[in-house]
Motif scaffolding. Structure first.
Motif, PDB file in Angstrom:
ATOM      1  N   ASN A   3      -7.738  83.457  65.217  1.00  0.00           N
ATOM      2  CA  ASN A   3      -7.015  84.513  65.933  1.00  0.00           C
ATOM      3  C   ASN A   3      -5.541  84.185  66.140  1.00  0.00           C
ATOM      4  OD1 ASN A   3      -9.333  86.051  66.080  1.00  0.00           O
ATOM      5  ND2 ASN A   3      -9.829  85.426  68.154  1.00  0.00           N
ATOM      6  N   LEU A   4      -5.251  82.909  66.333  1.00  0.00           N
ATOM      7  CA  LEU A   4      -3.860  82.467  66.530  1.00  0.00           C
ATOM      8  C   LEU A   4      -3.155  82.176  65.193  1.00  0.00           C
ATOM      9  CD1 LEU A   4      -4.411  80.047  69.541  1.00  0.00           C
ATOM     10  CD2 LEU A   4      -3.261  82.275  69.595  1.00  0.00           C
ATOM     11  N   GLU A   5      -3.907  82.354  64.101  1.00  0.00           N
ATOM     12  CA  GLU A   5      -3.385  82.140  62.751  1.00  0.00           C
ATOM     13  C   GLU A   5      -2.831  80.725  62.582  1.00  0.00           C
ATOM     14  OE1 GLU A   5      -0.681  85.349  61.961  1.00  0.00           O
ATOM     15  OE2 GLU A   5      -2.249  86.848  62.139  1.00  0.00           O
ATOM     16  N   LEU A   6      -3.607  79.746  63.052  1.00  0.00           N
ATOM     17  CA  LEU A   6      -3.208  78.347  62.948  1.00  0.00           C
ATOM     18  C   LEU A   6      -3.824  77.646  61.745  1.00  0.00           C
ATOM     19  CD1 LEU A   6      -3.556  77.269  66.684  1.00  0.00           C
ATOM     20  CD2 LEU A   6      -1.452  77.729  65.437  1.00  0.00           C
ATOM     21  N   SER A   7      -4.758  78.279  61.070  1.00  0.00           N
ATOM     22  CA  SER A   7      -5.453  77.628  59.956  1.00  0.00           C
ATOM     23  C   SER A   7      -4.459  77.150  58.911  1.00  0.00           C
ATOM     24  CB  SER A   7      -6.446  78.592  59.299  1.00  0.00           C
ATOM     25  OG  SER A   7      -7.423  78.961  60.231  1.00  0.00           O
ATOM     26  N   SER A   8      -4.726  75.935  58.386  1.00  0.00           N
ATOM     27  CA  SER A   8      -3.828  75.386  57.376  1.00  0.00           C
ATOM     28  C   SER A   8      -4.098  75.962  56.013  1.00  0.00           C
ATOM     29  CB  SER A   8      -3.904  73.882  57.305  1.00  0.00           C
ATOM     30  OG  SER A   8      -4.944  73.311  57.998  1.00  0.00           O
ATOM     31  N   GLN A  59     -10.862  68.177  60.723  1.00  0.00           N
ATOM     32  CA  GLN A  59      -9.555  68.815  60.825  1.00  0.00           C
ATOM     33  C   GLN A  59      -9.720  70.320  60.985  1.00  0.00           C
ATOM     34  OE1 GLN A  59      -6.622  67.812  57.882  1.00  0.00           O
ATOM     35  NE2 GLN A  59      -5.338  69.549  58.427  1.00  0.00           N
ATOM     36  N   LEU A  60      -8.990  70.868  61.965  1.00  0.00           N
ATOM     37  CA  LEU A  60      -9.028  72.310  62.212  1.00  0.00           C
ATOM     38  C   LEU A  60      -7.769  72.995  61.690  1.00  0.00           C
ATOM     39  CD1 LEU A  60     -10.391  72.134  65.862  1.00  0.00           C
ATOM     40  CD2 LEU A  60     -11.682  72.623  63.769  1.00  0.00           C
ATOM     41  N   TYR A  61      -6.625  72.376  61.886  1.00  0.00           N
ATOM     42  CA  TYR A  61      -5.351  72.894  61.393  1.00  0.00           C
ATOM     43  C   TYR A  61      -4.327  71.774  61.461  1.00  0.00           C
ATOM     44  CZ  TYR A  61      -4.039  73.365  66.343  1.00  0.00           C
ATOM     45  OH  TYR A  61      -3.764  73.123  67.660  1.00  0.00           O
ATOM     46  N   SER A  62      -3.106  72.051  61.043  1.00  0.00           N
ATOM     47  CA  SER A  62      -2.031  71.069  61.086  1.00  0.00           C
ATOM     48  C   SER A  62      -0.871  71.611  61.903  1.00  0.00           C
ATOM     49  CB  SER A  62      -1.518  70.762  59.674  1.00  0.00           C
ATOM     50  OG  SER A  62      -2.517  70.142  58.913  1.00  0.00           O
ATOM     51  N   GLU A  63      -0.142  70.710  62.533  1.00  0.00           N
ATOM     52  CA  GLU A  63       1.086  71.105  63.210  1.00  0.00           C
ATOM     53  C   GLU A  63       2.069  69.954  63.138  1.00  0.00           C
ATOM     54  OE1 GLU A  63      -0.079  72.266  67.164  1.00  0.00           O
ATOM     55  OE2 GLU A  63       0.074  70.256  67.938  1.00  0.00           O
ATOM     56  N   ARG A  64       3.332  70.258  63.369  1.00  0.00           N
ATOM     57  CA  ARG A  64       4.357  69.232  63.263  1.00  0.00           C
ATOM     58  C   ARG A  64       4.842  68.796  64.638  1.00  0.00           C
ATOM     59  NH1 ARG A  64       9.933  71.825  61.170  1.00  0.00           N
ATOM     60  NH2 ARG A  64      10.419  72.932  63.071  1.00  0.00           N
ATOM     61  N   VAL A  65       5.557  67.705  64.634  1.00  0.00           N
ATOM     62  CA  VAL A  65       6.160  67.176  65.844  1.00  0.00           C
ATOM     63  C   VAL A  65       7.493  67.891  66.050  1.00  0.00           C
ATOM     64  CG1 VAL A  65       7.167  65.105  66.883  1.00  0.00           C
ATOM     65  CG2 VAL A  65       5.017  64.948  65.599  1.00  0.00           C
ATOM     66  N   GLU A  66       7.785  68.209  67.303  1.00  0.00           N
ATOM     67  CA  GLU A  66       9.032  68.895  67.653  1.00  0.00           C
ATOM     68  C   GLU A  66       9.860  68.009  68.579  1.00  0.00           C
ATOM     69  OE1 GLU A  66       9.926  71.740  66.446  1.00  0.00           O
ATOM     70  OE2 GLU A  66       8.071  72.736  65.855  1.00  0.00           O
ATOM     71  N   PHE A  67      11.134  68.250  68.587  1.00  0.00           N
ATOM     72  CA  PHE A  67      12.070  67.639  69.519  1.00  0.00           C
ATOM     73  C   PHE A  67      12.556  68.783  70.389  1.00  0.00           C
ATOM     74  CE2 PHE A  67      11.724  64.900  65.981  1.00  0.00           C
ATOM     75  CZ  PHE A  67      12.071  63.623  66.377  1.00  0.00           C
ATOM     76  N   VAL A  68      12.217  68.761  71.680  1.00  0.00           N
ATOM     77  CA  VAL A  68      12.563  69.875  72.558  1.00  0.00           C
ATOM     78  C   VAL A  68      13.400  69.398  73.739  1.00  0.00           C
ATOM     79  CG1 VAL A  68      10.548  71.272  71.903  1.00  0.00           C
ATOM     80  CG2 VAL A  68      10.397  69.750  73.867  1.00  0.00           C
TER      81      VAL A  68
END
Length: 154
Positions: A149-154, A14-23
């Protein structure tokens, strides 16, 4: 890069976490009165069977009273999703990172649905018995640097 899971003969880091979006596109009618139950009124780009986010999406929809989506197109194609969503009334259910640029530019708009329960891991899958090549080691270092750099770390 500590979180490691063994999954059907592969190792997941695992590198980071992200959520599902409705776009949706910028002038979509659902933006006037956002309601998760109304997504069934439009075509929905939906994660296909076997995709990593599908169980998260199914759980989220059931928890929010959406049992069946009659007009859905199952796809993981980012290119198709970007074009189709901008040119139609479709609602696209997708990981936030896939549409990060489009939502930042305003080409696609996130519907204001609370979807934190869909947050899931993003990472690298490898065979646990394989010795990483020098190229893989450089790639992992580059990915980790980009995440920081993108500040994605959980």
């Amino acid at each position: 890069m500590d979180a490691r899971l063994l999954w059907k003969g592969f190792s997941f880091t695992q590198l980071y976490s992200e959520r599902v979006e409705f776009v949706v596109r910028a002038d979509h009618p659902l933006l006037e009165a956002p309601d998760i139950k109304r997504i069934v009124d439009w075509p929905v780009l939906y994660p296909p069977e076997g995709s990593a986010i599908r169980p998260l999406v199914e759980r989220y929809l059931i928890a929010n009273g959406v049992a069946e989506i009659p007009n859905r197109i199952e796809t993981v194609s980012g290119a198709f999703g970007r074009i189709y969503t901008r040119q139609s009334d479709a609602v696209w259910i997708i990981s936030s990172g896939v549409v990060r640029n489009e939502t930042a530019d305003g080409d696609l708009i996130r519907l204001p649905f609370e979807s934190d329960i869909t947050k899931g891991p993003i990472g690298l899958m490898t065979r646990p018995d394989a010795q990483p090549s020098p190229a893989e080691q450089v790639f992992r270092l580059a990915v980790q640097t980009a995440i920081e750099n993108l500040e994605l770390s959980s």
